[in-house]
Design a protein around this motif. Structure first.
Motif, PDB file in Angstrom:
ATOM      1  N   PRO A  78     100.967  50.852 -48.998  1.00 35.56           N
ATOM      2  CA  PRO A  78     100.960  49.646 -49.827  1.00 35.56           C
ATOM      3  C   PRO A  78     101.343  48.372 -49.087  1.00 35.56           C
ATOM      4  CG  PRO A  78     103.007  50.808 -50.128  1.00 35.56           C
ATOM      5  CD  PRO A  78     102.240  51.549 -49.043  1.00 35.56           C
ATOM      6  N   GLU A  79     101.547  48.463 -47.757  1.00 45.45           N
ATOM      7  CA  GLU A  79     102.100  47.324 -47.025  1.00 45.45           C
ATOM      8  C   GLU A  79     101.163  46.115 -47.006  1.00 45.45           C
ATOM      9  OE1 GLU A  79     102.673  50.356 -46.065  1.00 45.45           O
ATOM     10  OE2 GLU A  79     104.710  50.550 -45.300  1.00 45.45           O
ATOM     11  N   HIS A  80      99.868  46.372 -47.079  1.00 46.91           N
ATOM     12  CA  HIS A  80      98.934  45.264 -46.866  1.00 46.91           C
ATOM     13  C   HIS A  80      98.044  45.035 -48.069  1.00 46.91           C
ATOM     14  CE1 HIS A  80     100.099  44.776 -42.729  1.00 46.91           C
ATOM     15  NE2 HIS A  80     100.206  46.092 -42.694  1.00 46.91           N
ATOM     16  N   VAL A  81      97.470  43.846 -48.112  1.00 48.12           N
ATOM     17  CA  VAL A  81      96.549  43.485 -49.180  1.00 48.12           C
ATOM     18  C   VAL A  81      95.390  44.477 -49.180  1.00 48.12           C
ATOM     19  CG1 VAL A  81      94.885  41.737 -49.879  1.00 48.12           C
ATOM     20  CG2 VAL A  81      97.150  41.047 -49.146  1.00 48.12           C
ATOM     21  N   ARG A  82      95.069  44.970 -50.358  1.00 51.76           N
ATOM     22  CA  ARG A  82      93.930  45.872 -50.492  1.00 51.76           C
ATOM     23  C   ARG A  82      92.676  45.099 -50.090  1.00 51.76           C
ATOM     24  NH1 ARG A  82      95.176  50.076 -54.026  1.00 51.76           N
ATOM     25  NH2 ARG A  82      97.279  49.330 -53.906  1.00 51.76           N
TER      26      ARG A  82
ATOM     27  N   VAL B  95     103.922  48.591 -53.897  1.00 49.16           N
ATOM     28  CA  VAL B  95     103.803  47.146 -53.681  1.00 49.16           C
ATOM     29  C   VAL B  95     102.496  46.671 -54.331  1.00 49.16           C
ATOM     30  CG1 VAL B  95     103.700  45.341 -51.934  1.00 49.16           C
ATOM     31  CG2 VAL B  95     104.992  47.412 -51.484  1.00 49.16           C
ATOM     32  N   PRO B  97      98.959  45.278 -55.143  1.00 48.71           N
ATOM     33  CA  PRO B  97      97.833  45.341 -54.206  1.00 48.71           C
ATOM     34  C   PRO B  97      97.557  44.029 -53.471  1.00 48.71           C
ATOM     35  CG  PRO B  97      97.134  45.920 -56.446  1.00 48.71           C
ATOM     36  CD  PRO B  97      98.592  45.782 -56.476  1.00 48.71           C
ATOM     37  N   MET B  98      97.910  42.893 -54.079  1.00 48.69           N
ATOM     38  CA  MET B  98      97.562  41.628 -53.443  1.00 48.69           C
ATOM     39  C   MET B  98      98.723  41.020 -52.668  1.00 48.69           C
ATOM     40  SD  MET B  98      94.448  40.984 -53.748  1.00 48.69           S
ATOM     41  CE  MET B  98      93.740  42.595 -53.999  1.00 48.69           C
ATOM     42  N   LEU B  99      99.804  41.755 -52.480  1.00 46.72           N
ATOM     43  CA  LEU B  99     100.938  41.232 -51.712  1.00 46.72           C
ATOM     44  C   LEU B  99     101.062  41.980 -50.388  1.00 46.72           C
ATOM     45  CD1 LEU B  99     103.720  40.714 -54.385  1.00 46.72           C
ATOM     46  CD2 LEU B  99     102.083  39.074 -53.501  1.00 46.72           C
TER      47      LEU B  99
END
Lengths: 209, 433, 236
Positions: A78-82, B95, B97-99
């Motif tokens: 989840p660390e980065h923008v999808r 977290v 999705p857009m962060l």
């Protein structure tokens, strides 16, 4: 696991037998082990048979382990923008990598790209020339909308210009198909046409700012 | 919840058999004794129980209302509410999705006894919009690592990074009505506007009697006249709208949602009826309404509807979603258009938020306008000019904006990276009215 | 060396976690130390450990982006570690002293290669192979009657702990990466395995004290057969 349950039951039974023999010496005499020892030569040799069976099983287990491998969860990242593709990324991949063989033979991917470019060319000409749809369509069909012969041939209709042989050869030499080459040139020409309109002093939002 | 056997100990049986076998064959009791230790380890994974995962999770923010680009520290507290100790607990926080995580790690491991809590923190870079946290992924293993339970724990957490827009450019409802939603013509509305000299024919109830008693003058109270508009904010969340300028940036749907959020707030401060609609994974709809309860309903819909998810469709979803034939029912955009058309009353106008990346959305806007629904388009620009395809897409978008403007549909061209939506809307306001 | 350097494609470092890696290498070294008690064997083990330390330094440098320096240092470490086999062959006085420890010196090195990691795709293979070499050396030591019962059993338990910790380091690294705080779980896991290992050794000693020499042959056969069957049944 379930398949091995009988083995465990058997193992427990044999273990119980062993305990029985150890605790009540009379029970041991009932089992004809002496004959087996005689057949093997000595009691040591009989043990060797057991040991060999065990070592054989080692090979089986190691083999199964090599085949099976481990199982574990793969948590998300989840660390980065999808990520989402950039606008026009599909076009780049078609022009850059081409379409697969199956798609080439049976698919309509190429016709969709060509149709899309034709439509955009028409729209852009309408915008540049400030003309009606019919006029723009006509100009795209007969290839008079641009000086680039490859681009004109790619989006042009049957009445339009045919692609110059030299372009086909150049494309082939660069390792591209005529389709890839033509689509790229047409796109560049459309973008160029659109920009030219702006430098001509056309009304565009950026200019208003 | 998935329970998995990791099979990590399966090799130990081979080792036990090996040393035992060697011991027997070589007639070395000491080596045979090693087999006993090996057998004990072979039994080890059978002695442990599958972990029972019952957890509570809680998140706190270092800054509850951050600005765009601010770093926000997220503190996550996890409590074991079960009765047994979790010896190997691994947590990956959900977290939004857009962060993007800018510092620390949203991953954590802990040994957690019953009732105890563990805490960890990491930093995210705030981006505009309301960001809902996804459920945290939990992987719990028994002490030997034989069985692995994979599950999620959820709690509703939202990081709101919202801007404000001063006013939403609305179009005339009908030919006769005034252009702006709140008119400055004095009339018989509710809000006090001014007093003026009494004129013959003014109703008795509107005379300022207090003032008459004090001064003897006859004055009439004027109220600000208000005509409510009915506005539907429509978000384009079709597969083609999930486009981002660069891989590490928010996609256009996320920008559209952030914009819709801001306009929703702005509009609910007026007395307009505001509705919400979305086209994408499925048709989302909230009929125009007003009041705080309606606002809550709108927020809930934005947060929970799959249509308003900022997560781009997966490969398989995209296959059916890009709708070559529109076979997939959920992504059947055509029937969603029809549904929208049916639900929109004759009086409602539409503010359509779309990156204009597909011809379908253009057709829809033109179709709505042709059917008498007033449409305003707010378009976040996510095109980049780095590749031929990108430049072509930008040209296509220009063309679409021109087609819309030719059909007298106002278009707000909004670059979400550099411009605030509010400024863009004000700029557009002058052109609309 | 695994080619992913500081971070992978997704920006998360997924190397084996540090604490468990350290436990794995130390337990493997401990196993060898329990077997080799002569000065020559200890010297060889010292060289081995020094080589592993150099390898670890080189690996760290490599993963920080100093590819050339890190690679060379790591290679030197591996070379030094391999030289320890030469040390024991040259310096040990008897054949059995050489035999019982020479293959084992490769064990800690292989485990270290797995958790540095030298080649991430084969991390688990390296760790398993390292443990296998230590087990082999323990068997040899038992065959040549080189070690006492307790050190031998202890060394075997330590080997299992080493393998277990190495694998734990790898799977924690894969699931949580290296930025996350994972040490409590690592300490807890390896601690539990070590305690269980002590119990297993105690059970083996107890079994030895039963003194099975007076037992009839049939009973021994039945015991051994039961053990094999149960082991296969427990195959996980």
């Amino acid at each position: 696991m379930r398949a091995r349950t009988p083995v465990v039951v058997l193992g427990v039974a044999v273990f119980a037998l062993a305990l029985g023999v150890l605790l009540t010496p009379g029970l041991g005499g009932a089992i004809p082990v002496a004959d087996a020892v005689d057949a093997a030569g000595s009691d040591y040799k009989l043990f060797v048979v057991f040991g060999a069976v065990a070592l054989l099983l080692v090979l089986v287990v190691v083999g199964l382990r090599a085949v099976g491998g481990q199982a574990q969860a793969t948590p998300p990242d989840p660390e980065h923008v999808r990520t989402a593709p950039a606008p026009g990324a599909e076009f780049d991949s078609v022009v850059g990598g081409g379409v697969g063989l199956r798609e080439q033979l049976f698919g309509d991917e190429r016709e969709r790209v060509r149709g899309r470019l034709r439509e955009t060319a028409t729209q852009t000409v309408m915008r540049r020339e400030n003309c009606g749809r019919e006029t723009a369509r006509e100009r795209v069909e007969n290839g008079t909308w641009t000086d680039d012969r490859d681009a004109a041939a790619f989006v042009g209709g049957e009445r339009g210009p045919s692609p110059p042989v030299s372009s086909r050869v150049t494309a082939a030499l660069r390792g591209r198909s005529w389709f890839q080459h033509g689509a790229r040139r047409a796109a560049e020409e459309i973008v160029g046409t659109s920009d030219r309109r702006v430098t001509d002093g056309g009304r565009r939002t950026e200019d208003d700012r | 919840m998935t329970v998995r056997r990791t099979r990590r100990w399966r090799g130990i049986v081979a080792v036990a058999l090996f040393v035992g076998g060697v011991g027997v064959v070589a007639a070395r009791p000491l080596v045979l004794l090693l087999g006993v230790v090996g057998a004990a380890f072979a039994a080890y994974p059978h002695l442990t129980a599958t972990p029972e995962v019952r957890l509570d999770i809680e998140r706190r923010f270092g800054d509850d209302s951050p600005d765009d680009g601010d770093d926000v520290v997220v503190t996550v507290r996890v409590q074991n509410t079960g009765d047994s100790t979790l010896t190997d607990l691994r947590i990956v926080d959900g977290v939004p999705p857009m962060l993007t995580v800018s510092d620390g790690s949203p991953r954590h491991a802990a040994v957690l006894r019953p009732g105890k809590t563990t805490e960890f923190e990491y930093t995210v870079g705030a981006a505009r919009g309301r960001h809902r946290f996804e459920p945290a992924t939990v992987v719990a293993r028994d002490v030997a690592g034989t069985r692995e339970v994979e599950t999620t724990v959820d709690t509703e957490t939202e990081l709101a990074c919202t801007g404000t827009v001063p006013e939403v450019p609305l179009r005339q409802q009908t030919e006769q009505q005034s252009g702006r939603v709140i008119t400055d013509e004095g009339g018989s509305g509710i809000e006090f506007h001014q007093t003026r000299e009494y004129r013959h024919g003014d109703p008795m109830s509107r005379i300022d009697w207090k003032r008459h008693a004090k001064t003897g003058e006859l004055t009439t109270i004027e109220f600000r006249e208000e005509r409510t508009a009915s506005v539907v904010l429509l978000v384009d969340a079709t597969a083609d709208a999930y486009r981002a300028r660069r891989a590490d940036e928010q996609n256009a749907v996320a920008h559209s949602l952030a914009g819709a959020e801001q306009m929703l707030t702005a509009l609910s401060n007026t007395r307009n009826f505001v509705g919400l609609a979305g086209i994408g994974r499925e048709f989302a709809w909230l009929a125009p309404g007003t009041g705080p309860e309606h606002g809550d309903a709108a927020s809930t819909l934005l947060a929970t509807s799959p249509t308003f998810s900022t997560i781009p469709p997966s490969e398989s979803e995209r296959e059916s979603g890009s709708g070559k034939n529109g076979e997939n029912e959920e992504w059947d955009v055509q029937s969603q258009h029809a549904e929208l058309q049916r639900r929109l009353g004759s009086n409602a106008q539409v503010v359509l938020l779309t990156p204009l990346t597909s011809p379908d959305v253009l057709t829809m806007a033109l179709g709505l306008e042709a059917n008498g629904t007033r449409v305003t388009v707010v378009s976040p620009d996510v095109t980049n000019e780095e590749t031929v395809g990108g430049r072509l897409a930008a040209t296509e978008r220009e063309n679409r904006m021109r087609t819309l403007r030719e059909s007298r549909i106002p278009v707000v061209d909004w670059n979400p990276e550099t411009d605030r939506l509010g400024t863009e809307l004000l700029r557009a306001q002058e052109g609309v009215a | 060396m695994s080619g992913d350097g500081i971070s992978g494609v997704d920006g998360i470092t997924r190397h084996p976690t540090r604490v468990s890696s350290l436990v794995a290498v130390c337990a493997a070294v401990l196993a060898i130390a329990l077997l080799g008690t002569t000065s020559a064997q200890r010297l060889a083990l010292g060289v081995d450990v020094a080589g592993i330390a150099v390898l670890a330094l080189g690996g760290a440098a490599w993963h920080r982006g100093h590819r050339v320096v890190g690679g060379l240092v790591a290679l030197a470490g591996v070379g030094l570690s391999l030289a320890s086999v030469g040390v024991v062959v040259v310096r040990a006085e008897t054949v059995s002293q050489r035999v019982e420890i020479a293959p084992g010196l490769l064990g800690p090195l292989l485990v270290a290669c797995g958790v540095v990691p030298v080649w991430k795709r084969f991390s688990r293979t390296f760790v398993s192979l390292g443990a296998a070499f230590v087990v082999l050396t323990i068997c040899l030591s038992g065959l040549v009657r080189g070690a006492e019962m307790l050190p031998l059993l202890g060394a075997f338990a330590a080997t299992v702990v080493a393998w277990d910790a190495g694998e734990q380091a790898i799977n924690l690294g894969e699931q949580l990466g290296n930025e996350a705080r994972t040490w409590p779980v690592e300490v807890g896991h390896s601690g539990a395995t070590a305690v269980y290992g002590c119990v297993a050794v105690a059970a083996a000693v107890g079994f030895h004290d039963l003194d099975v020499t007076g037992v009839p042959l049939v009973g021994l056969f039945a015991l051994f057969g039961a053990a094999v069957l149960l082991l296969v049944g427990l195959y996980n």
